[in-house]
Design a protein around this motif. Structure first.
Motif, mmCIF file in Angstrom:
data_model
loop_
_atom_site.group_PDB
_atom_site.id
_atom_site.type_symbol
_atom_site.label_atom_id
_atom_site.label_comp_id
_atom_site.label_asym_id
_atom_site.label_seq_id
_atom_site.Cartn_x
_atom_site.Cartn_y
_atom_site.Cartn_z
ATOM 1 N N MET A 1 37.974 40.409 29.779
ATOM 2 C CA MET A 1 38.432 40.692 31.135
ATOM 3 C C MET A 1 38.263 39.470 32.022
ATOM 4 S SD MET A 1 36.970 43.482 33.869
ATOM 5 C CE MET A 1 35.528 42.455 34.209
ATOM 6 N N PRO A 2 39.336 39.006 32.668
ATOM 7 C CA PRO A 2 39.186 37.943 33.651
ATOM 8 C C PRO A 2 38.323 38.432 34.817
ATOM 9 C CG PRO A 2 41.485 38.212 33.011
ATOM 10 C CD PRO A 2 40.740 39.377 32.456
ATOM 11 N N VAL A 3 37.287 37.709 35.112
ATOM 12 C CA VAL A 3 36.388 38.106 36.198
ATOM 13 C C VAL A 3 37.128 38.113 37.527
ATOM 14 C CG1 VAL A 3 34.295 37.460 37.465
ATOM 15 C CG2 VAL A 3 34.333 37.326 34.956
ATOM 16 N N ALA A 4 38.061 37.188 37.707
ATOM 17 C CA ALA A 4 38.812 37.117 38.963
ATOM 18 C C ALA A 4 39.632 38.384 39.190
ATOM 19 C CB ALA A 4 39.713 35.892 38.964
ATOM 20 N N GLU A 5 40.133 38.980 38.115
ATOM 21 C CA GLU A 5 40.908 40.223 38.213
ATOM 22 C C GLU A 5 40.034 41.353 38.755
ATOM 23 O OE1 GLU A 5 41.841 42.960 34.605
ATOM 24 O OE2 GLU A 5 43.506 41.539 34.737
ATOM 25 N N TYR A 6 38.827 41.438 38.227
ATOM 26 C CA TYR A 6 37.888 42.459 38.688
ATOM 27 C C TYR A 6 37.504 42.195 40.144
ATOM 28 C CZ TYR A 6 33.663 45.412 38.652
ATOM 29 O OH TYR A 6 32.699 46.358 38.934
ATOM 30 N N ARG A 7 37.216 40.927 40.462
ATOM 31 C CA ARG A 7 36.791 40.586 41.825
ATOM 32 C C ARG A 7 37.910 40.856 42.833
ATOM 33 N NH1 ARG A 7 32.636 37.416 43.595
ATOM 34 N NH2 ARG A 7 32.284 36.526 41.515
ATOM 35 N N ALA A 8 39.142 40.580 42.449
ATOM 36 C CA ALA A 8 40.263 40.812 43.359
ATOM 37 C C ALA A 8 40.412 42.290 43.690
ATOM 38 C CB ALA A 8 41.550 40.276 42.739
ATOM 39 N N ARG A 9 40.090 43.140 42.730
ATOM 40 C CA ARG A 9 40.248 44.576 42.969
ATOM 41 C C ARG A 9 39.070 45.169 43.723
ATOM 42 N NH1 ARG A 9 40.934 49.525 38.537
ATOM 43 N NH2 ARG A 9 41.234 51.153 40.123
#
Length: 460
Positions: free
Chosen positions: A389-397
């Motif tokens: 999982m891209p951490v940035a994807e989680y952080r953006a959500r």
């Protein structure tokens, strides 16, 4: 070898798993965490504020010609009288009610027919099932990935022709074992010649993606016999292979026969066979997508994650039609009542088939996705994939990092060697050993509320 019926999870905080095989996590939370919704919320209100540009559509057919000894799916053996027609009538009424609850611009990015065995329906009934998806729900089956499950005895030429003509891009067939003695041990009666003929017909149908399901951990299975099944499957050059560990669940055929008790020998056997199968498929040129899924590169349309283009299982909604299907909004996961035992399943199917259209305009059983549940689901749906999982994807959500939200769990995973330390700070990815232990890792991310509900569920 003793087989252990799986207990429901303890409501206590997650502890070190006793087995690598705690629970197969294919959706979070499991339907044993669902409860009756006293307010019966209207679907129109549930979907009013939901993004509807990339929905997933699932149609559930709860009929099989036989029920395998390991199966705990919502399905019954056979369909007496006019039951399949009555069921399709009800499915059409439900589709009418659900489509009316969605916005006029709702669009489907993926579709699937599951069960049960959708090809238990005859060719004419399968054509009607496609009509329900297209004409009632508005899904264009020829332009989105359409996956359909089948079995050796029901993968007939006329049924496959209907599915190919209507746009099926993937056919998934449960073979489980090409070794006849192992199939019998799993209470999976099948004629090897029938399996071969079915696979030939699927290839001749022109559907671009063939998936073959196999099971490891069957009584008497060895690395040598397991490889026989793997090599037999590879003869058809399937675009996908799913390798499933055998589970023995309560109220199934095997679950009724076997005695309880811990079984480290069986755990060791399943891990050993998993690693053998993984390495064999990797050497054959397949790529690992998850603990279970292996895909031939450039497998074609309808294959694997991302095949639906702009559809993402972590965030996009799902519409499930049929008495065993579930639906997802961002705030509520819902379905009809759940059962495993045959008597209760038959009763629920009969109830579904008799419902008027108005009954389908409300949600009846479900789990509200409050608190940190969306974070847990996103993490589960992402990290159990081999790509991570891209951490940035989680952080953006969510506005935070996974390590901020789940420091204890991720630290425990790292301590056990389940995280890939070479992935770098931008990707949260499992190590090969972490993937091997996916069925222990996943349940450790269940919330206390979900674990408590699952433990209190009265299995029926």
């Amino acid at each position: 070898m003793t087989r252990t019926p799986l207990p429901l999870l303890s409501p206590a905080p997650a502890a070190a798993p006793a087995s690598p095989y705690e629970s197969y996590v294919y959706a979070y939370p499991h339907k044993t965490a669902y409860r009756r919704l006293p307010d019966r919320p209207a679907l129109r209100e549930l979907w009013a504020a939901e993004p509807q540009h990339a929905l997933s559509l699932y149609l559930h057919i709860p009929f099989c010609e036989v029920r395998c000894g390991f199966c705990n799916l919502f399905t019954r053996i056979g369909a007496a009288g006019e039951l399949t027609r009555a069921y399709l009538d009800a499915l059409e009424r439900q589709a009418t009610a659900v489509r009316a609850a969605l916005g006029p611009d709702a669009r489907f990015a993926a579709a699937a027919f599951g069960g049960g065995t959708p090809t238990f329906l005859d060719a004419g009934e399968l054509a009607r099932l496609c009509d329900i998806a297209e004409r009632r729900m508005g899904a264009d089956l020829r332009t989105v990935p359409l996956s359909v499950e089948t079995s050796p005895s029901t993968a007939t030429a006329d049924r496959l022709a209907v599915l190919a003509e209507r746009g099926a891009t993937r056919i998934s067939i449960g073979v489980q074992s090409f070794v006849e003695a192992e199939a019998r041990a799993a209470v999976r009666p099948q004629d090897p010649a029938e399996v071969t003929a079915a696979l030939d017909r699927i290839r001749e149908s022109g559907v671009p993606v063939l998936n073959i399901d196999l099971i490891y951990g069957i009584d008497g299975q060895t690395e040598r016999s397991w490889q026989r099944s793997l090599d037999a499957a590879l003869q058809w050059r399937p675009e996908e292979l799913y390798l499933y560990p055998l589970y023995v669940r309560p109220l199934t055929g095997l679950g009724r026969k076997e005695s309880a008790g811990p079984d480290p020998e069986w755990d060791a056997q399943r891990l050993r066979l998993y690693r053998h199968g993984r390495d064999h498929l990797l050497a054959a040129g397949y790529e690992q997508v998850s603990m279970r899924m292996f895909r031939r590169p450039a497998a074609g349309p309808g294959a694997g994650p991302g095949a639906a283009g702009d559809h993402a299982c972590q965030t996009d909604g799902m519409i499930g039609l049929g008495c065993g299907a579930r639906s997802y909004t961002s705030a509520l996961h819902y379905s009809f009542d759940y059962a495993v035992g045959m008597t209760r399943i038959r009763s629920l199917i009969d109830d579904y088939a008799a419902r008027p259209t108005a009954d389908f305009a409300h949600a009846e059983f479900g789990w509200r996705m409050t608190g940190d549940e969306p974070r847990r689901r996103h993490l589960l749906q992402s990290v159990l994939q081999a790509a991570g999982m891209p951490v940035a994807e989680y952080r953006a959500r969510f506005g935070s990092a996974p390590a901020d939200d789940f420091p204890v769990e991720l630290a425990a995973f790292a301590e056990r060697g389940w995280l890939d330390g070479t992935a770098g700070p931008d990707v949260l990815r499992l190590s090969p050993e972490g993937l091997a232990h996916s069925d222990a890792l996943g349940p450790l991310l269940f919330s206390p509320g979900v674990r408590s509900r699952m433990a209190a569920y009265d299995l029926k």
